[in-house]
Design an enzyme around this catalytic site. Structure first.
Site, mmCIF file in Angstrom:
data_model
loop_
_atom_site.group_PDB
_atom_site.id
_atom_site.type_symbol
_atom_site.label_atom_id
_atom_site.label_comp_id
_atom_site.label_asym_id
_atom_site.label_seq_id
_atom_site.Cartn_x
_atom_site.Cartn_y
_atom_site.Cartn_z
ATOM 1 N N TYR A 154 0.831 -1.206 0.000
ATOM 2 C CA TYR A 154 0.000 0.000 0.000
ATOM 3 C C TYR A 154 0.869 1.261 0.000
ATOM 4 C CZ TYR A 154 -3.599 3.325 1.522
ATOM 5 O OH TYR A 154 -4.461 4.395 1.619
ATOM 6 N N LYS A 158 1.264 3.961 -3.066
ATOM 7 C CA LYS A 158 0.831 5.344 -2.847
ATOM 8 C C LYS A 158 1.992 6.326 -3.013
ATOM 9 C CE LYS A 158 -3.611 5.096 -1.895
ATOM 10 N NZ LYS A 158 -4.646 5.856 -2.626
#
Length: 268
Positions: A154, A158
């Protein structure tokens, strides 16, 4: 009364818009005068969200290029323009140590969190924004600035989205402004496994005294999408309750909670 954000008559797409930050963004944009098209995977959720914001919706996965093209076409057919794109849809899987990450799930994280924002921006650029202008806001995360246990996929995806934001801002100027918002810990379903059993303590460890609400992020996105931010592009707006400036964090009530959370998983 005219909205101070100046979005009257503008058309927007918001992905991942049936709950949490995405729904709050769709509501905020609609409240500021924009006509909104919502997207998410679950058809009934899309129907309810579209009804709630007085707009339209299309169910599908942002990892599907055909869905993004159809989403763009639907918005243009219905509203006659496409002025705002908010790339909010995301996945936090695979969750766990990167040495154990399944390659297919890793690729899926990048397909949803990085490739989809690029593809939707491409669709908007080719169909409308390249000629008429517009603005794109990507929803990133405060966590992209540091490492954390079990959130490597994640955070890495990002971080890539943050760089993509800056790259697109440079390439699409002056026609299109591209910015991002990086939330801290927000009270959403995706983050429930973090805050559910320690919300008050976690909030007490922040300078502003609480964890975030979806509306906090929605207001920031709406501002960046508006004419009030017309001389801003390539920026990342940190909306984190002071997470990065918590000077006395080691001695705060949240410290012991945070240490316990380092070993928590989405399943408990």
């Amino acid at each position: 009364m005219m909205s101070p954000y100046g979005l009257e008559g503008r058309a927007a797409i918001v992905t991942g818009a049936t709950r949490g930050i995405g729904l709050a963004v769709a509501e905020a944009l609609a409240g500021a005068g924009a006509r909104v098209c919502v997207s998410a995977r679950e058809p009934e959720g899309v129907r309810r969200a579209a009804e709630r914001v007085g707009g339209i919706g299309l169910a599908g996965s942002v990892a599907d290029a055909a869905h993004l093209a159809e989403l763009t076409a639907l918005t243009l057919r219905t509203f006659g323009s496409l002025d705002i794109v908010v790339n909010n849809a995301a996945t936090n899987q695979p969750y766990g140590p990167l040495m154990d990450a399944d390659p297919d799930r890793w690729r899926e994280a990048f397909a949803v969190n990085v490739e989809a924002p690029l593809r939707l921006t491409q669709c908007a650029w080719r169909a409308w924004m390249g000629e008429h202008g517009g603005t794109v806001v990507n929803v990133c995360t405060e966590g992209a600035a540091h490492v954390g246990p079990r959130v490597g996929a994640y955070g890495t995806s990002k971080a890539a989205l943050l760089h993509l934001t800056r790259q697109l801002a440079g390439e699409l100027a002056p026609k299109v402004r591209v910015n991002s918002v990086s939330p801290g810990l927000v009270r959403t379903e995706m983050a429930r496994f973090v805050w559910e059993r320690a919300e008050d303590e976690l909030g007490a460890g922040l300078p502003l005294g609480r964890i975030g609400r979806p509306e906090d992020i929605a207001r920031a996105v709406t501002w960046l999408a508006s004419d009030a931010a017309e001389w801003i592009t390539g920026a990342d707006l940190l909306v984190d309750g002071g997470t990065r400036v918590r000077a006395a964090y080691e001695g705060s009530p949240a410290h012991s909670v945070q240490e316990r959370l380092r070993t928590r998983t989405p399943d408990g």
